[in-house]
Enzyme design. Structure first.
Site, short mmCIF file in Angstrom:
data_model
loop_
_atom_site.label_atom_id
_atom_site.label_comp_id
_atom_site.label_asym_id
_atom_site.label_seq_id
_atom_site.Cartn_x
_atom_site.Cartn_y
_atom_site.Cartn_z
N GLU A 55 -6.00 111.68 23.62
CA GLU A 55 -6.93 112.01 24.71
C GLU A 55 -7.84 110.80 24.92
O GLU A 55 -8.65 110.48 24.06
CB GLU A 55 -7.75 113.25 24.32
CG GLU A 55 -7.99 114.23 25.45
CD GLU A 55 -8.73 113.60 26.63
OE1 GLU A 55 -9.70 112.85 26.39
OE2 GLU A 55 -8.32 113.84 27.77
N CYS A 85 0.50 105.70 26.59
CA CYS A 85 -0.04 106.90 27.23
C CYS A 85 -1.57 106.82 27.31
O CYS A 85 -2.10 106.09 28.13
CB CYS A 85 0.45 108.16 26.52
SG CYS A 85 0.29 109.66 27.52
N HIS A 198 5.78 107.77 25.41
CA HIS A 198 5.57 107.80 23.96
C HIS A 198 6.81 107.30 23.20
O HIS A 198 7.60 108.10 22.70
CB HIS A 198 5.27 109.23 23.50
CG HIS A 198 3.94 109.75 23.88
ND1 HIS A 198 2.83 109.62 23.08
CD2 HIS A 198 3.53 110.41 24.99
CE1 HIS A 198 1.79 110.19 23.68
NE2 HIS A 198 2.19 110.68 24.84
N GLU A 200 6.88 106.19 20.27
CA GLU A 200 6.73 106.56 18.86
C GLU A 200 7.28 107.95 18.55
O GLU A 200 7.49 108.29 17.37
CB GLU A 200 5.26 106.46 18.45
CG GLU A 200 4.35 107.59 18.91
CD GLU A 200 3.92 107.49 20.37
OE1 GLU A 200 3.11 108.34 20.80
OE2 GLU A 200 4.39 106.57 21.08
#
Length: 226
Positions: A55, A85, A198, A200
């Site tokens: 976030e 992101c 993402h 990861e």
């Protein structure tokens, strides 16, 4: 003996543990050590940094409370940083659709970006991506988009290298022009790497390999790229 390279992962909130796993799985000629960065002292140990998904407003707030905000801005001026992101939002020059109280940014990449370009988490999706510069480039990379931001504009004179685009028909509002900036999902500007998805969260280490070899190794004295 060749020096080891220390890559930090900002570990205030978000998917930092997954980035650490991907880095630890790399098989490169140079040893990579990882540091979970929570303090300015942690950051000082690093040759490079990854800012994870999560976030973005929370990460920025926790960075300020941890005394990391200004050290991070200084780090970004001189060392390689990769934002995924939420990390991509924080690296942007400007953000559209910020929360009511605004969005504190770290800067470093000359783009305008929009938060949550596809809406809520239920709009998450995966898409195969052709990525310039990855190992085995003929094998698509699976992009995992979770509340992903959308690139709205690239500064015209900035030295930005687009390395992956999304098919125009997959955009929230489909585009007719394949060069529409909203199709950009991975790019480089100087030492910095930015992905709106993402990497990861996959079992594919090629983006982490790319960041290490293309962005980090060339900046560390005594390290041969390869």
């Amino acid at each position: 003996m060749s020096p080891s390279i220390t890559i930090g992962i900002l570990a205030l909130q978000g998917a930092f543990a997954e980035h650490q796993i991907r880095l630890q799985n790399l098989r490169l000629k140079r040893k990579i050590e990882t540091v979970l960065v929570k303090t300015p002292e942690d950051l000082q140990r690093c040759h490079a940094l990854i800012i994870p998904g999560g976030e973005s407003t929370t990460i920025a707030l926790l960075a300020r409370l941890s005394g990391l905000l200004e050290p991070l801005k200084e780090f970004i001026r001189v060392k390689p940083v990769w934002g995924t992101c939420a990390g991509a939002i924080l690296l942007a020059q400007s953000v559209t659709g910020a929360k009511k109280d605004g969005q504190e940014l770290l800067g470093g990449v000359s783009i305008d970006i929009a938060r949550n370009g596809w809406g809520s988490q239920v709009e998450s999706f995966e898409a195969p991506l052709d990525v310039t510069g990855l190992q085995d480039p003929s094998v698509p990379f699976t992009g995992i988009f979770i509340r992903a931001p959308v690139v709205l504009a690239l500064e015209p004179d900035a030295p930005i290298q687009v390395i992956a685009r999304l098919a125009p028909h997959l955009l929230p509002e489909p585009a007719e022009d394949e060069n529409d900036p909203r199709t950009v999902v991975a790019l480089r500007q100087g030492l910095h790497l930015l992905t709106t998805f993402h990497p990861e969260l996959t079992q594919d280490d090629r983006f982490h390999d790319y960041f290490a070899r293309k962005c980090v190794f060339p900046t560390v004295p005594g390290v041969v790229v390869g």
